[in-house]
Design a protein around this motif. Structure first.
Motif, mmCIF file in Angstrom:
data_model
loop_
_atom_site.group_PDB
_atom_site.id
_atom_site.type_symbol
_atom_site.label_atom_id
_atom_site.label_comp_id
_atom_site.label_asym_id
_atom_site.label_seq_id
_atom_site.Cartn_x
_atom_site.Cartn_y
_atom_site.Cartn_z
ATOM 1 N N ASP A 141 0.843 -1.201 0.000
ATOM 2 C CA ASP A 141 0.000 0.000 0.000
ATOM 3 C C ASP A 141 0.880 1.253 0.000
ATOM 4 O OD1 ASP A 141 -2.061 1.792 0.102
ATOM 5 O OD2 ASP A 141 -2.797 1.231 2.080
ATOM 6 N N ILE A 142 1.312 1.675 -1.164
ATOM 7 C CA ILE A 142 2.083 2.895 -1.429
ATOM 8 C C ILE A 142 3.473 2.850 -0.800
ATOM 9 C CG2 ILE A 142 2.138 5.419 -1.356
ATOM 10 C CD1 ILE A 142 -0.920 5.398 -1.324
ATOM 11 N N PHE A 171 6.489 3.565 -3.923
ATOM 12 C CA PHE A 171 5.406 2.941 -4.681
ATOM 13 C C PHE A 171 5.516 1.426 -4.557
ATOM 14 C CE2 PHE A 171 2.724 2.119 -8.461
ATOM 15 C CZ PHE A 171 1.721 3.049 -8.225
ATOM 16 N N ALA A 172 5.264 0.925 -3.353
ATOM 17 C CA ALA A 172 5.322 -0.516 -3.099
ATOM 18 C C ALA A 172 4.322 -1.221 -4.004
ATOM 19 C CB ALA A 172 5.004 -0.798 -1.640
ATOM 20 N N ASN A 173 4.815 -2.215 -4.742
ATOM 21 C CA ASN A 173 3.959 -2.810 -5.756
ATOM 22 C C ASN A 173 3.573 -4.249 -5.477
ATOM 23 O OD1 ASN A 173 3.526 -4.181 -8.622
ATOM 24 N ND2 ASN A 173 3.029 -2.009 -8.802
ATOM 25 N N ASP A 174 4.560 -5.149 -5.400
ATOM 26 C CA ASP A 174 4.208 -6.561 -5.273
ATOM 27 C C ASP A 174 4.940 -7.205 -4.100
ATOM 28 O OD1 ASP A 174 2.621 -8.641 -6.200
ATOM 29 O OD2 ASP A 174 4.183 -9.482 -7.468
ATOM 30 N N LEU A 208 10.027 -11.884 3.323
ATOM 31 C CA LEU A 208 9.073 -11.177 2.473
ATOM 32 C C LEU A 208 9.840 -10.205 1.584
ATOM 33 C CD1 LEU A 208 6.192 -10.049 1.700
ATOM 34 C CD2 LEU A 208 6.435 -8.521 3.674
ATOM 35 N N TYR A 209 9.585 -10.257 0.283
ATOM 36 C CA TYR A 209 10.179 -9.315 -0.658
ATOM 37 C C TYR A 209 9.096 -8.354 -1.153
ATOM 38 C CZ TYR A 209 14.225 -12.416 -0.891
ATOM 39 O OH TYR A 209 15.328 -13.174 -0.568
ATOM 40 N N VAL A 210 9.463 -7.098 -1.310
ATOM 41 C CA VAL A 210 8.531 -6.086 -1.816
ATOM 42 C C VAL A 210 9.229 -5.282 -2.902
ATOM 43 C CG1 VAL A 210 7.146 -4.050 -1.259
ATOM 44 C CG2 VAL A 210 7.318 -5.911 0.400
ATOM 45 N N SER A 211 8.563 -5.122 -4.046
ATOM 46 C CA SER A 211 9.125 -4.355 -5.159
ATOM 47 C C SER A 211 8.604 -2.921 -5.144
ATOM 48 C CB SER A 211 8.766 -5.020 -6.493
ATOM 49 O OG SER A 211 7.358 -5.029 -6.685
ATOM 50 N N ASP A 212 9.414 -2.012 -5.673
ATOM 51 C CA ASP A 212 9.027 -0.617 -5.865
ATOM 52 C C ASP A 212 9.421 -0.246 -7.281
ATOM 53 O OD1 ASP A 212 8.799 2.144 -6.045
ATOM 54 O OD2 ASP A 212 9.609 2.533 -4.050
ATOM 55 N N ASN A 213 8.455 -0.170 -8.175
ATOM 56 C CA ASN A 213 8.773 0.044 -9.592
ATOM 57 C C ASN A 213 8.995 1.502 -9.952
ATOM 58 O OD1 ASN A 213 6.182 1.106 -9.762
ATOM 59 N ND2 ASN A 213 5.317 -0.654 -10.819
ATOM 60 N N SER A 253 10.890 3.772 -7.726
ATOM 61 C CA SER A 253 12.225 4.152 -7.256
ATOM 62 C C SER A 253 13.260 3.071 -7.563
ATOM 63 C CB SER A 253 12.197 4.445 -5.756
ATOM 64 O OG SER A 253 11.902 3.281 -5.008
ATOM 65 N N ASP A 254 12.843 2.041 -8.339
ATOM 66 C CA ASP A 254 13.761 0.990 -8.776
ATOM 67 C C ASP A 254 14.438 0.305 -7.593
ATOM 68 O OD1 ASP A 254 15.200 -0.674 -10.452
ATOM 69 O OD2 ASP A 254 16.687 0.846 -11.009
ATOM 70 N N GLN A 255 13.608 -0.228 -6.689
ATOM 71 C CA GLN A 255 14.122 -0.874 -5.476
ATOM 72 C C GLN A 255 13.466 -2.227 -5.233
ATOM 73 O OE1 GLN A 255 14.949 1.400 -1.729
ATOM 74 N NE2 GLN A 255 13.658 2.940 -2.700
ATOM 75 N N LEU A 256 14.206 -3.063 -4.531
ATOM 76 C CA LEU A 256 13.664 -4.293 -3.973
ATOM 77 C C LEU A 256 14.085 -4.339 -2.517
ATOM 78 C CD1 LEU A 256 12.289 -7.138 -4.519
ATOM 79 C CD2 LEU A 256 14.625 -8.007 -4.664
ATOM 80 N N VAL A 257 13.112 -4.549 -1.618
ATOM 81 C CA VAL A 257 13.446 -4.632 -0.201
ATOM 82 C C VAL A 257 13.062 -5.991 0.350
ATOM 83 C CG1 VAL A 257 13.227 -2.146 0.181
ATOM 84 C CG2 VAL A 257 11.257 -3.631 0.572
ATOM 85 N N ARG A 258 13.743 -6.369 1.422
ATOM 86 C CA ARG A 258 13.523 -7.643 2.098
ATOM 87 C C ARG A 258 13.066 -7.364 3.520
ATOM 88 N NH1 ARG A 258 18.417 -9.931 1.124
ATOM 89 N NH2 ARG A 258 19.322 -9.049 3.013
ATOM 90 N N VAL A 259 12.020 -8.069 3.959
ATOM 91 C CA VAL A 259 11.481 -7.919 5.318
ATOM 92 C C VAL A 259 11.588 -9.254 6.032
ATOM 93 C CG1 VAL A 259 9.455 -7.376 6.713
ATOM 94 C CG2 VAL A 259 9.870 -6.106 4.582
ATOM 95 N N GLU A 260 12.169 -9.231 7.231
ATOM 96 C CA GLU A 260 12.301 -10.445 8.041
ATOM 97 C C GLU A 260 11.864 -10.154 9.477
ATOM 98 O OE1 GLU A 260 16.245 -12.535 6.276
ATOM 99 O OE2 GLU A 260 16.455 -10.410 6.784
ATOM 100 N N PRO A 261 11.010 -10.994 10.053
ATOM 101 C CA PRO A 261 10.378 -12.167 9.435
ATOM 102 C C PRO A 261 9.263 -11.755 8.473
ATOM 103 C CG PRO A 261 9.467 -11.828 11.620
ATOM 104 C CD PRO A 261 10.553 -10.797 11.445
ATOM 105 N N ALA A 262 8.926 -12.665 7.573
ATOM 106 C CA ALA A 262 7.859 -12.376 6.621
ATOM 107 C C ALA A 262 6.530 -12.178 7.337
ATOM 108 C CB ALA A 262 7.748 -13.522 5.611
#
Length: 245
Positions: free
Chosen positions: A104-105, A128-131, A139-144, A146-155
């Motif tokens: 959500d954004i 702009f969190a996308n998927d 947990l992986y979250v894409s931002d299309n 700002s051209d980023q990929l982030v990792r969240v632990e724990p999922a």
């Protein structure tokens, strides 16, 4: 807005793969649906809906998750969030067990599908969190944008007592990651989405690595992504309005 539900058959003739539409049904009663996810336990669909206004970056509090039958009947409009919680423009959805994750954004939520309990996690630097996609306990979250990929632990941070660990996996690699999906051997697959004048392809991030590798030619503005059990990839092209294999 409407939701089109397709039933596809994937056949193989010699070395060529072919998809055929077995049935198509259009159902109405939605606002602006961004994503649809299948819940194998409940045998239902969940849609992320912006509500009456498209504006994908507005924090207007009108977003919702709707529960839909496999034939397109709305079972519960605004199934999530529960009273007292607010969604703005929910986008990508991931379902595993009794948990549902949705972006959500500039944040990501995790919900319990039985109790509707939910928890929001802010993602610093994400615009702009996308998927979302879960691999193991990550947990992986894409931002299309700002051209980023982030990792969240724990999922699954719904009941976590300690603060979640948020790590930028990569930024500014020219991928502009959009759709995500687990690949083989713990790898992460992703597709790129920038503009119709700057097409992107399919990429892979191997387990333990932070450098994405391009697997395909530049195809288009790629959006949805699914990794089939036979190794084939299904993806959608936002500009062409197509599903390809």
């Amino acid at each position: 807005a409407c939701l089109v539900i397709l039933q596809l058959a994937v056949t193989r003739v010699a070395s060529a793969a072919e998809m055929k539409v077995l049935s198509q049904q259009t159902t109405t009663g939605f606002g602006h649906v961004e994503s649809v996810a299948y819940d194998p336990k409940g045998k239902v669909l969940y849609t992320s809906d912006f509500g009456p206004d498209l504006k994908p970056a507005d924090k207007d509090g009108k977003g919702k998750i709707t529960k839909v039958s496999l034939d397109g009947k709305i079972l519960e409009d605004g199934f999530l969030p529960a009273a007292g919680k607010t969604l703005n423009k929910p986008k990508g959805i991931w379902i595993q067990g009794n948990r549902l994750w949705v972006t959500d954004i500039d944040s990501v939520w995790v919900f319990d599908l039985k109790t509707k309990e939910g928890k929001k996690l802010e993602l610093p630097g994400i615009i702009f969190a996308n998927d979302p996609t879960v691999i193991g306990n990550t947990l992986y979250v894409s931002d299309n944008r700002s051209d980023q990929l982030v990792r969240v632990e724990p999922a699954d941070f719904l009941k976590a007592k300690a603060a979640s660990k948020i790590t930028v996996v990569f930024k500014g690699k020219g991928v502009f990651p959009n759709g995500l999906y687990p690949g083989k051997n713990g790898a992460l697959l992703m597709v790129g989405f920038e503009s119709k004048d700057k097409p992107h392809g399919i990429y892979q991030l191997a387990l333990g690595h932070d450098e994405p590798v391009q697997l395909s030619d530049n195809i288009g503005m790629l959006d949805g992504l699914y990794h089939m059990s036979n190794g084939d990839i299904l993806a959608t092209d936002w500009v062409a309005g197509s599903l390809f294999q």
